[in-house]
Motif scaffolding. Structure first.
Motif, mmCIF file in Angstrom:
data_model
loop_
_atom_site.group_PDB
_atom_site.id
_atom_site.type_symbol
_atom_site.label_atom_id
_atom_site.label_comp_id
_atom_site.label_asym_id
_atom_site.label_seq_id
_atom_site.Cartn_x
_atom_site.Cartn_y
_atom_site.Cartn_z
ATOM 1 N N SER A 177 0.856 -1.186 0.000
ATOM 2 C CA SER A 177 0.000 0.000 0.000
ATOM 3 C C SER A 177 0.893 1.238 0.000
ATOM 4 O O SER A 177 2.118 1.133 0.183
ATOM 5 C CB SER A 177 -0.884 -0.002 1.245
ATOM 6 O OG SER A 177 -0.118 0.338 2.383
ATOM 7 N N SER A 225 -7.489 1.954 -0.599
ATOM 8 C CA SER A 225 -7.287 2.013 -2.054
ATOM 9 C C SER A 225 -7.946 0.819 -2.722
ATOM 10 O O SER A 225 -8.499 0.934 -3.825
ATOM 11 C CB SER A 225 -5.791 2.000 -2.395
ATOM 12 O OG SER A 225 -5.152 3.097 -1.808
ATOM 13 N N ARG A 273 -10.539 0.889 -5.843
ATOM 14 C CA ARG A 273 -10.198 0.173 -7.076
ATOM 15 C C ARG A 273 -11.246 -0.896 -7.394
ATOM 16 O O ARG A 273 -11.587 -1.124 -8.557
ATOM 17 C CB ARG A 273 -8.817 -0.471 -6.958
ATOM 18 C CG ARG A 273 -7.692 0.543 -6.863
ATOM 19 C CD ARG A 273 -6.358 -0.134 -6.627
ATOM 20 N NE ARG A 273 -5.833 -0.706 -7.854
ATOM 21 C CZ ARG A 273 -4.979 -0.084 -8.665
ATOM 22 N NH1 ARG A 273 -4.535 1.104 -8.350
ATOM 23 N NH2 ARG A 273 -4.573 -0.649 -9.772
ATOM 24 N N GLY A 329 -6.599 7.765 -8.719
ATOM 25 C CA GLY A 329 -5.832 6.840 -7.886
ATOM 26 C C GLY A 329 -4.837 7.527 -6.978
ATOM 27 O O GLY A 329 -4.589 8.732 -7.082
ATOM 28 N N GLN A 330 -4.246 6.725 -6.091
ATOM 29 C CA GLN A 330 -3.283 7.266 -5.137
ATOM 30 C C GLN A 330 -2.032 7.781 -5.850
ATOM 31 O O GLN A 330 -1.480 8.804 -5.490
ATOM 32 C CB GLN A 330 -2.903 6.179 -4.134
ATOM 33 C CG GLN A 330 -2.021 6.670 -2.995
ATOM 34 C CD GLN A 330 -2.031 5.712 -1.819
ATOM 35 O OE1 GLN A 330 -2.758 4.727 -1.808
ATOM 36 N NE2 GLN A 330 -1.227 5.994 -0.829
ATOM 37 N N ASP A 357 -8.595 8.914 -4.227
ATOM 38 C CA ASP A 357 -7.695 8.217 -3.299
ATOM 39 C C ASP A 357 -6.608 9.177 -2.801
ATOM 40 O O ASP A 357 -5.784 9.652 -3.574
ATOM 41 C CB ASP A 357 -7.068 7.013 -4.025
ATOM 42 C CG ASP A 357 -6.575 5.956 -3.054
ATOM 43 O OD1 ASP A 357 -6.585 6.205 -1.834
ATOM 44 O OD2 ASP A 357 -6.191 4.867 -3.525
#
Ligand SMILES: Nc1ncnc2c1ncn2[C@@H]1O[C@H](COP(=O)(O)OP(=O)(O)OP(=O)(O)O)[C@@H](O)[C@H]1O
Length: 542
Positions: free
Chosen positions: A165, A358, A362, A408-409, A487
């Motif tokens: 992560s 996350s 996702r 996304g992250q 995220d």
């Protein structure tokens, strides 16, 4: 660490000294006399045991200062003044020749660039710096074990790097640096992606480093318990260190004692809270620094109304999950998550590093295809319903994108064009043959909303990580999503950027969008989100 060859000079010799340092990036070097400098006349000295925080807004030069102090800038522009580490002038100093004890080590601010890409397993990644500097294998193994214990990540040793992560990656990168036992530890936004427990363990590691005669330089756009650890806080503005520094010396012992007590996690937050209410807090806000301990107080954030169309009767959910379960590598990451997001709502998903935040986003976005064998085996079960109750469960990601947008992250994986404007112009809205590129006006509008107007022609990789995330948010806005999945949007943002993000999200909610976001900035989430869900970390079975 015990019995290691030391790169530290004895006595009171400064470990790090910057004298009159100026720096111009290559594009500015042709007109050095008038071009803006990234750093101007920076003078700074750190002795053994010192910890200094340099705070400033995005673009103020904090990362450039870190790289200058680590001797990583001279080849890429014009450097004036001098930098010495442990009495050796940089960049001539060569850490590799110092028998495993590096004089200086830098953790950069880009989570996507912190790991080497040369090791597939976490333990190998952590041992790599020692092995590259010629340490005996047993020494590498001992040091790796010590720093993994210190940072609380021993359980990650055998994990594949690509499966980590965001917070687990950050801790792995920190651990790699600590194995070098550097005299000067330079950390650019070290709290990025870390949960409260990890921040407390980082504090403990920094304290040990200083007690053992090392020095710490932290640069950040945000004030939190890690920056509060530093007895000296300096402000950087347009490349210049400002006179108004905040000396925390008188409260340091008290705060550090609390931060490192057995109840360190809670105490860390308490101490930072207390610090945020001292005389330095208005100074930090006025200088563009985001205070993770005092977000609710921001008057500009409070201006935008919270309630959206969700208050109108008869609105059905824009997103529902029923029993959403994700098993990765034999371990259950999400276990039967039920969610219901109504129009105009902002929902925050909280939880420690590795809890599955996350993964949740996702899975909703359709980015975790079932794969039943191999190292990355993943199974997803449960139901995902989109706007108007449309069943998204069996749709691939590209078909879900018509209903929801995912940021996304790591923004880098979502960017491919050579300028911000080109990136946005290639966003396609609609379905099938009706898909169309956004107009120039639409692109200009989202650039304005995300604070990127000045950067339309900039390469995304010349932006800060937070600005890169803004590019992906801008692209998501062009899709006019009814559901936005976001995220870790707060990473690396300064005060103005956090306020812009907050207004943007409230504006979206007011227009009827449903937002699902993840963050470790709990104060901000409590202020912004009507609903908070907390994911817990399930023990891994393999
Ligand atoms: N491909 C994979 N195979 C096995 N495990 C994985 C895989 N990808 C992620 N994981 C694990 O799933 C867990 C949840 O990861 P996730 O990224 O969702 O956590 P997170 O809550 O977002 O964490 P952070 O706050 O650190 O960003 C972590 O333990 C992670 O290591």
């Amino acid at each position: 660490m015990a019995d290691l060859p030391s790169a530290r000079p004895a006595g009171s010799t400064p470990l790090l000294q910057l004298r009159g340092v100026g720096f111009w990036y290559p594009e500015a070097t042709s007109d050095h006399a008038t071009a803006p400098a990234a750093l101007r006349d920076v003078t700074l000295s750190l002795a053994a045991g010192d910890a200094v925080a340099v705070l400033g807004p995005q673009g103020s030069g904090t990362s450039t200062l870190c790289r200058a102090a680590a001797g990583l800038l001279a080849e890429h522009g014009r450097l004036t003044g001098s930098v010495t580490v442990c009495d050796a002038a940089l960049p001539a100093q060569e850490p590799a020749r110092l028998s495993g004890a590096a004089p200086v080590a830098l953790l950069g601010d880009d989570p996507e660039a912190q790991l080497t890409g040369m090791a597939s397993v976490v333990l190998d990644e952590i041992q790599l710096p020692g092995r590259l500097t010629g340490l005996p294998l047993t020494e590498c193994a001992d040091r790796a074990q010590q720093v993994m214990d210190l940072l609380g990540i021993a359980e990650l040793a055998g994990r594949r790097v690509e499966e980590l992560s965001g917070g687990e990656r950050q801790l792995t990168a920190l651990a790699s640096l600590l194995t070098l036992d550097p005299a000067v530890l330079i950390l650019d936004q070290p709290s990025l992606s870390l949960d409260a427990a990890a921040r407390a363990r980082l504090l403990n590691a920094l304290r040990q480093h200083c007690t053992a005669g090392g020095a710490v330089l932290i640069a950040a756009h945000q004030w939190d318990e890690v920056t509060a650890f530093c007895p000296r806080t300096l402000f950087l503005e347009a490349g210049s260190l400002q006179n108004a520094s905040l000396t925390n010396t008188e409260k340091r012992d008290d705060d550090v004692a609390r931060l490192l007590s057995p109840a360190a996690v809670d105490d860390a937050r308490t101490a930072a809270d207390r610090s945020s209410h001292n005389a330095g807090s208005p100074t930090r806000a006025a200088r563009g620094v985001w205070d993770t301990t005092g977000a609710a107080a921001s008057p500009t954030i409070a201006e935008v109304p919270v309630s959206g169309p969700s208050s109108a009767p008869g609105w059905s959910p824009l997103l529902q999950t029923r029993g959403l379960t994700v098993v990765r590598g034999g371990s259950t990451v999400l276990n039967g998550v039920d969610l219901s997001l109504i129009p105009g709502s902002i929902t925050g998903a909280l939880g420690p590093n590795g809890a599955g935040k996350s993964t949740l986003l996702r899975a909703v976005a359709g980015l975790l295809p079932n794969r039943t064998s191999g190292a990355g085996a993943t199974t997803v079960s449960g139901t995902v319903l989109g706007p108007d109750g449309v069943d998204l469960t069996d749709l691939p990601a590209y078909q879900r994108a018509g209903h929801l947008a995912w940021v996304g992250q790591d923004p880098g994986v979502q960017l491919s064009a050579s300028t911000v404007e080109k990136e946005l112009r290639q966003t396609r809205r609609g379905e099938g043959r009706r898909r169309r590129a956004p107009s120039a006006d639409e692109v200009a509008e989202v650039l304005g909303r995300t604070g990127l107007s000045e950067h339309a022609q900039t390469h995304p990789y010349d932006l800060t990580p937070a600005q890169r995330k803004d590019v992906v948010i801008a692209a998501a806005l062009l899709l006019q999503p009814r559901v936005l999945l976001l995220d870790e949007p707060t990473l690396g943002r300064d005060g103005p950027s956090m306020e812009r993000l907050t207004r943007l999200l409230r504006g979206l909610a007011h227009a009827g969008c449903a937002v699902l976001l993840t963050t470790h900035d709990h104060r901000w989430a409590q202020m912004l989100c009507e609903t908070l869900i907390t994911l817990t970390k399930t023990p891994r079975t393999s």
